[in-house]
Design an enzyme around this catalytic site. Structure first.
Site, PDB file in Angstrom:
ATOM      1  N   HIS A  63      30.969  15.483  56.335  1.00  0.00           N
ATOM      2  CA  HIS A  63      31.286  14.952  54.971  1.00  0.00           C
ATOM      3  C   HIS A  63      30.383  13.825  54.642  1.00  0.00           C
ATOM      4  CE1 HIS A  63      34.226  13.704  51.842  1.00  0.00           C
ATOM      5  NE2 HIS A  63      34.397  14.786  51.763  1.00  0.00           N
ATOM      6  N   ASP A  73      35.897  12.350  63.402  1.00  0.00           N
ATOM      7  CA  ASP A  73      36.372  12.876  61.896  1.00  0.00           C
ATOM      8  C   ASP A  73      37.275  13.980  61.840  1.00  0.00           C
ATOM      9  OD1 ASP A  73      36.977  13.629  59.300  1.00  0.00           O
ATOM     10  OD2 ASP A  73      34.780  13.411  58.363  1.00  0.00           O
ATOM     11  N   GLN A  96      39.553  17.688  58.624  1.00  0.00           N
ATOM     12  CA  GLN A  96      39.991  18.989  58.292  1.00  0.00           C
ATOM     13  C   GLN A  96      40.408  19.678  59.596  1.00  0.00           C
ATOM     14  OE1 GLN A  96      39.738  20.673  55.607  1.00  0.00           O
ATOM     15  NE2 GLN A  96      38.679  18.916  54.535  1.00  0.00           N
ATOM     16  N   LYS A 107      45.924  15.657  53.613  1.00  0.00           N
ATOM     17  CA  LYS A 107      45.344  17.015  53.949  1.00  0.00           C
ATOM     18  C   LYS A 107      46.439  17.562  54.918  1.00  0.00           C
ATOM     19  CE  LYS A 107      40.677  15.919  53.246  1.00  0.00           C
ATOM     20  NZ  LYS A 107      40.127  16.598  51.836  1.00  0.00           N
ATOM     21  N   CYS A 131      31.025  17.616  48.987  1.00  0.00           N
ATOM     22  CA  CYS A 131      30.541  16.490  49.773  1.00  0.00           C
ATOM     23  C   CYS A 131      29.892  16.647  50.851  1.00  0.00           C
ATOM     24  CB  CYS A 131      31.980  15.573  49.857  1.00  0.00           C
ATOM     25  SG  CYS A 131      32.812  15.328  48.223  1.00  0.00           S
TER      26      CYS A 131
HETATM   27  N1  PMP Z   1      35.949  14.360  56.325  1.00  0.00           N
HETATM   28  C1  PMP Z   1      36.092  15.382  56.033  1.00  0.00           C
HETATM   29  C2  PMP Z   1      35.494  16.534  56.922  1.00  0.00           C
HETATM   30  C3  PMP Z   1      36.589  15.865  54.757  1.00  0.00           C
HETATM   31  O1  PMP Z   1      36.917  17.094  54.432  1.00  0.00           O
HETATM   32  C4  PMP Z   1      37.259  14.797  53.996  1.00  0.00           C
HETATM   33  C5  PMP Z   1      37.823  15.036  52.615  1.00  0.00           C
HETATM   34  N2  PMP Z   1      37.420  16.090  51.998  1.00  0.00           N
HETATM   35  C6  PMP Z   1      36.894  13.609  54.213  1.00  0.00           C
HETATM   36  C7  PMP Z   1      36.523  13.300  55.479  1.00  0.00           C
HETATM   37  C8  PMP Z   1      37.384  12.226  53.486  1.00  0.00           C
HETATM   38  O2  PMP Z   1      38.850  12.268  53.397  1.00  0.00           O
HETATM   39  P1  PMP Z   1      39.585  11.386  52.228  1.00  0.00           P
HETATM   40  O3  PMP Z   1      38.991  11.615  50.900  1.00  0.00           O
HETATM   41  O4  PMP Z   1      40.789  11.965  52.377  1.00  0.00           O
HETATM   42  O5  PMP Z   1      39.408  10.064  52.821  1.00  0.00           O
END
Ligand code: PMP
Length: 420
Positions: free
Chosen positions: A137, A214, A217, A240, A378
């Site tokens: 991401h 990270d 997910q 999430k 993203c």
């Molecule tokens: N890493 C991953 C794999 C994600 O899917 C996301 C959110 N889509 C993030 C990081 C960032 O999370 P946040 O926007 O809640 O900080």
């Protein structure tokens, strides 16, 4: 007879969910969208909140609101206890060794930025390498680009195979005597691929290279045990995992957190301040400058409690079933191509339809009450690697049903009629 007994025994150990009952815990699921029942399949973007979370936050503001770690009065004590109980709950959720290894942040994004600035930046020099994967991401790419630009280190990238599995051989080859840090996603938000992070951490640690995972997910779908994984850092977001927005978690091994400089300065992260110098507080407070998101932490605690009461294994098994069903039924629609067919996947189905832009598909589905995500998710470098501008993505949560997968499939058929 024997077979019957085996099936009974299997059913006894296989956790199951009473989905219809638990749907009643989520008030939003009763609402209509454009006159149609809401079919919410955008859980990878954010999950809906159970009444337990909504009510906990309301109750906190109605009965206990005060600042933490400061006042001697009753409300401040209650707020502090609630906030610190949340930390204990998160430590248990991740199986961290100690509560102080849990830092509350805004979300996975802030957790990664914190590690990039406080751990990465002081360690990286010109000639060093930082290793990520192409399926990250943006929040696990851009902070590292910034640190590399500031230090002169090089950002190296592990590619993926066409089916969305990480190229583990390339990963091994890119781990070198120059690599100072690995940052990798546990589960891909665009494809659902579950990466073999235990093996990846083992390979990195074999060369004394620390690893940040990270888990944005993974936390909602997979049981996470940071001690078993051995990772140095693990990041996830409250919103999430059925919790509120604006709260997230950074797990860090105690020895790392203790050695790292603070990320931000301000109240609560200090022991003593004079104009000449400041003595920093102990971990985790050293990293929690300013008034934290107290209601968010308490709401997250309620969310993790809710998730654990339902049972993470049962949720994972249910989502697995939905994913298998959706993979089969969506994959059968003429012109549809599934994007990301790794052997290990969690809760996410990405696809494209020949001759139809994913945004148009998403708009037709929205008219049917079906909420999916369309775009680059993203993860633009991954889209580039796959040669796609965008995909449509359905992502599942504990409250989704097979009937909702059927609604998705019907909506896609309708989009074919309308758009082709
Ligand atoms: N890493 C991953 C794999 C994600 O899917 C996301 C959110 N889509 C993030 C990081 C960032 O999370 P946040 O926007 O809640 O900080």
């Amino acid at each position: 007879m024997k077979r019957g007994n085996e099936i009974l025994a299997l059913e006894a150990i296989r956790p199951s969910l009473d989905v219809e009952r638990l749907r009643e815990d989520f008030p939003i699921l009763r609402r209509k969208v454009g006159g149609k029942s809401l079919v919410y399949l955008d859980n990878a973007a954010t999950t809906q909140k159970p009444r337990a979370v909504i009510e906990t936050i309301r109750r906190y503001y109605a009965t206990s609101n005060a600042n933490v770690h400061r006042g001697v009065h009753t409300l401040s004590d209650r707020a502090t206890r609630g906030y610190e109980e949340a930390r204990v709950r998160v430590a248990r959720f991740l199986n961290a060794r100690e509560d102080r290894e849990i830092v509350f942040v805004r979300g996975a994004t802030e957790a990664i930025n914190l590690v990039a600035q406080s751990f990465g930046r002081p360690r990286l020099r010109r000639g060093d390498e930082m290793l990520i994967t192409v399926m990250e991401h943006h929040s696990n790419i851009v902070p590292w680009q910034m640190v590399c630009a500031a230090t002169g280190a090089a950002l190296k990238v592990v590619p993926v195979h066409g089916d969305g599995e990480l190229d583990i051989v390339a990963y091994g080859e890119r781990l070198s005597h120059r690599t100072r840090l690995v940052a990798v996603t546990h589960v891909s938000n665009a494809l659902g691929t579950v990466n073999p992070i235990r093996e990846m951490i083992g390979m990195a640690h074999g060369r004394n290279i620390p690893v940040l995972v990270d888990g944005a997910q993974a936390a909602p779908h997979v049981k996470v045990d940071v001690r078993e994984l051995g990772c140095d850092f693990y990041a996830f977001s409250g919103h999430k995992v059925y919790g509120p927005t604006g709260i997230g978690v950074l797990y860090g091994k105690r020895e790392h957190l203790e050695a790292m400089p603070p990320y931000q300065g301000g109240g609560d992260m200090i022991l003593r301040v004079t104009i000449e110098r400041t003595t920093y507080n102990e971990i985790p407070y050293k990293f929690e400058a300013g008034t934290p998101n107290i209601a968010g932490a308490i709401g997250l605690c309620a969310a993790l409690g809710y998730l654990d009461d339902i049972g993470r294994e049962a949720v994972a098994a249910h989502e697995r079933e939905l994913l298998d069903y959706a993979t089969e039924t969506v994959g059968e629609i003429p012109g549809v191509r599934l994007v990301g067919t790794a052997r290990e996947k969690a809760g996410i189905l990405s696809f494209v339809m020949e001759g139809v832009h994913p945004h148009d598909l998403g708009t037709v589905l929205d008219h049917e009450g079906v909420a999916i995500r369309t775009g680059h998710h993203c993860a633009m470098p991954l889209m580039d690697a796959l040669g796609l501008p965008a995909t449509a993505r359905a992502s599942f949560g504990m409250y989704n049903t097979r009937a909702e997968v059927d609604a998705l499939v019907e909506g896609i058929w309708k989009a074919r009629e309308v758009l082709l």
